[in-house]
Design an enzyme around this catalytic site. Structure first.
Site, PDB file in Angstrom:
ATOM      1  N   LYS A   1     -91.896  42.950  40.110  1.00 29.55           N
ATOM      2  CA  LYS A   1     -91.023  41.979  40.764  1.00 29.55           C
ATOM      3  C   LYS A   1     -91.363  40.597  40.228  1.00 29.55           C
ATOM      4  O   LYS A   1     -92.545  40.278  40.036  1.00 29.55           O
ATOM      5  CB  LYS A   1     -91.270  42.062  42.281  1.00 29.55           C
TER       6      LYS A   1
ATOM      7  N   SER B   1     -85.944  42.270  49.787  1.00 28.79           N
ATOM      8  CA  SER B   1     -85.777  41.404  48.625  1.00 28.79           C
ATOM      9  C   SER B   1     -86.142  42.059  47.294  1.00 28.79           C
ATOM     10  O   SER B   1     -85.676  41.602  46.260  1.00 28.79           O
ATOM     11  CB  SER B   1     -86.607  40.141  48.799  1.00 28.79           C
TER      12      SER B   1
ATOM     13  N   SER C   1     -89.313  44.175  52.647  1.00 29.52           N
ATOM     14  CA  SER C   1     -88.765  43.937  51.309  1.00 29.52           C
ATOM     15  C   SER C   1     -89.118  44.987  50.258  1.00 29.52           C
ATOM     16  O   SER C   1     -88.571  44.959  49.162  1.00 29.52           O
ATOM     17  CB  SER C   1     -89.199  42.566  50.791  1.00 29.52           C
TER      18      SER C   1
END
Lengths: 489, 97
Positions: A82, A157, A181
């Site tokens: 990420k 997310s 997330s």
């Protein structure tokens, strides 16, 4: 793409193939790059992929192996990160304009651990800006699409991390989880995603959102692979003062010795209204499966559940408003050209550099911490957090794990919730309390809706009992392996 | 907060050091008003005698060994700064005339 292609294999299988000499890391990394070139135009999971650097790492892995050296089972296997996790000399945008040209001057601790294990650290994966959101629609660089239905969100997310694994662009990836997330996008994309106990994985080198809630964790197609990646990145780190000194067992090794079926708690507050019927049906089937394996199930109560969303948004936004003060137009990449004085440098750079959800949360956080409101919001929320934590402590005296759906609905359409912050916040209703209590949680795929959208179930475990949690998750997963089904792209 | 005392958006934007357009002010004022209304259930909660939780598993007095380590050079540290000169960040004048 041939079904025999290495991109459809699990990390555990790839590790065996690398050991047996059936494939090299360079071949595997090339196959991954080709896959990204073929499908990422549609999915947009990647913000950046340094092919040359990935292939150089793969070549080094092959050279080690040819000399009889293998650093770990992950040696030579690509892992995507990420875009909030630092990799030295690589970009880190956090999907924000304010970090558009930033390059990390150092490696995050998880990056160091992956490199020491010989993994090919490859790709910067999309997210909601600064990890704030539940759909990856808040990325300044455009949304990621759900590989199962390109008209729908991948969740967030960590939507790039979940979509990249679901689309078979990488076998493994890392995300971060502050209120769901990792688990919510894993559920929406039909892969496994795990948030470890707070303090298990170092946060050093993770762009901070809400420091008392953030944890890094793995994405994979099976629970077995999640265990492998988790044992690689866990462990005490002197560079993170909240990191916990604990011995890390071989989680993947411990899966080979399954525990006796225990007791699974079903919190009644989680099975109320608001849950999609097809999600409910899949979760009910999951519960039935556990019963057929000899697990006992028991209704339990977590009475403070309805407080979790307001408590979370008061605490997380307060911490975010303070953490994001560092993006000041002075030290990091972008500064407003209109800035005339010192205050301008801050206000105008942040006004131009932050997207709307980030602004919304910084405003809310500053408000909750401001004079006259601190006691009413922040302090009160911290006290309510205690009640949420105590609920779980009570329940875990009676059960080994708590089972819930991961998200109330399957993947939703773009734009469906983006104009209404509260309806977006509610998509994290089942995952948020785990972060507030600091507990580990894992989302495991548990089937598909009639229209072919993945559904995930969540198991919540006791603090620092990752091994037990993975074992319970694996007992279900190995009999179904829904995460191994790949979307048509 | 209730409708009779809406969030002072200019005051909060200044606290957060974020410049907002007029349109943004209108939108956030409305959206954050809704969010705060949603938060009201916190105000009804009985929390007397409950200790606040700042961290789920707090650790205290975490010290590092007191020994010097190699940090970044000025060049490395300034690589991401928008404006720098002579190993220093350049900023507009801070002291008022």
């Amino acid at each position: 793409m041939s079904p025999d292609s290495p991109i459809f294999k699990t990390a555990t299988e790839l590790s065996a193939d690398l050991t047996a000499g059936k494939i090299s890391s360079v071949e595997l990394t090339r196959a991954m790059i080709e896959r990204v070139e073929t499908v990422d135009e549609k999915v947009h999971a990647f913000l950046h992929l340094d092919q040359e650097d990935a292939l150089a790492q793969a070549k080094a892995s092959d050279e080690r192996r040819s000399k009889g050296e293998c650093l770990s089972p992950l040696d030579g296997i690509p892992v995507g990160l990420k875009d909030v996790i630092s990799v030295k000399d690589q970009p880190l945008t956090a999907a924000s304009k304010i970090l558009e040209n930033y390059r990390s001057p150092y490696d995050a601790t998880v990056t160091v651990k992956l490199k020491e294990a010989g993994a090919v650290v490859a790709g910067r994966l999309n997210l909601d800006e600064f990890a704030m959101g539940s759909s990856t629609e808040n990325s300044a660089y455009g949304p990621t699409r759900n590989p199962w239905d390109l008209e729908r969100v991948p969740g967030g997310s960590s939507g790039g991390s979940s979509a990249a694994v679901a689309a078979r662009e990488v076998p493994l990836s890392l995300g971060s989880d502050t209120g769901g997330s990792i688990r919510q996008p894993a559920s929406l994309c039909g892969v496994v995603g795990m948030k470890p106990t707070y303090g298990m994985v170092s946060r050093y080198g993770l762009a901070a959102f809400a420091s008392s809630l953030d944890q890094i964790g793995p994405f994979s197609t099976t629970v077995e692979d999640a265990a492998l990646l988790l044992e690689t990145i866990s462990g005490h780190d002197p560079l993170d003062s909240t990191s916990f000194p604990k011995d890390i067992p071989s989680y993947s090794g411990e899966l080979k010795n399954p525990a006796q079926p225990g007791v699974i708690g079903l919190p009644k507050e989680f099975f109320g209204p608001g849950m999609d019927d097809e999600v409910r049906a899949k979760v009910d089937q999951t519960i039935e499966h556990y019963r057929s394996l000899g697990y006992q199930t028991k209704e339990v109560s977590l009475p403070s559940t309805d407080l979790s969303i307001p408590v979370y948004y008061v605490i997380a936004t307060a911490e975010a408003s303070s953490n994001l003060a560092r993006y000041d137009g002075i030290r990091y990449t972008s500064r407003s050209e209109r800035a005339q004085n010192a205050i301008d440098v801050y206000a105008k750079s942040r006004g131009e550099g932050f997207g709307s959800e980030v602004k919304r949360r910084c405003l809310l956080g500053a408000y909750g911490l401001s004079s006259g409101y601190y006691d009413a919001y922040y302090l009160r929320a911290q006290k309510a957090r205690t009640l949420i934590r105590q609920d779980f402590e009570r329940v875990f005296k009676e059960v080994d794990a708590v089972l819930t759906p991961t998200a109330p609905t399957p993947a939703f359409k773009f734009g469906e919730k983006s104009e209404d912050p509260i309806s977006m916040y509610l998509s994290d209703i089942y995952t948020i309390s785990t972060n507030l209590a600091g507990l580990p949680g894992i989302s495991v795929p548990c089937g598909f809706t009639q229209s072919g959208l993945p559904v995930g179930m969540q198991l919540i475990g006791q603090a620092f009992e990752e091994s037990k949690l993975l074992n319970i998750a694996h007992a279900y997963d190995r009999d179904h392996l829904y995460g191994r089904q790949a979307p048509n792209l | 907060m209730s409708e009779d005392a809406p969030m002072d958006i200019d005051y909060v934007a200044n606290l957060a050091r974020i410049e907002l357009s007029d349109e943004e002010k209108t939108t956030y004022q409305r959206q954050l008003g809704d969010v705060l209304k949603y938060f009201e259930k916190l105000q009804e909660l009985e929390v007397d005698g409950v200790e606040p939780t700042a961290h789920a598993f707090p650790r205290h007095n975490v010290w590092d060994k007191d020994e010097s380590k190699q940090g970044f050079s000025a060049t490395e540290a300034l690589k991401n700064a928008p404006q720098s000169r002579q190993d220093q960040v350049v900023v507009p004048k801070v002291i008022e005339e």
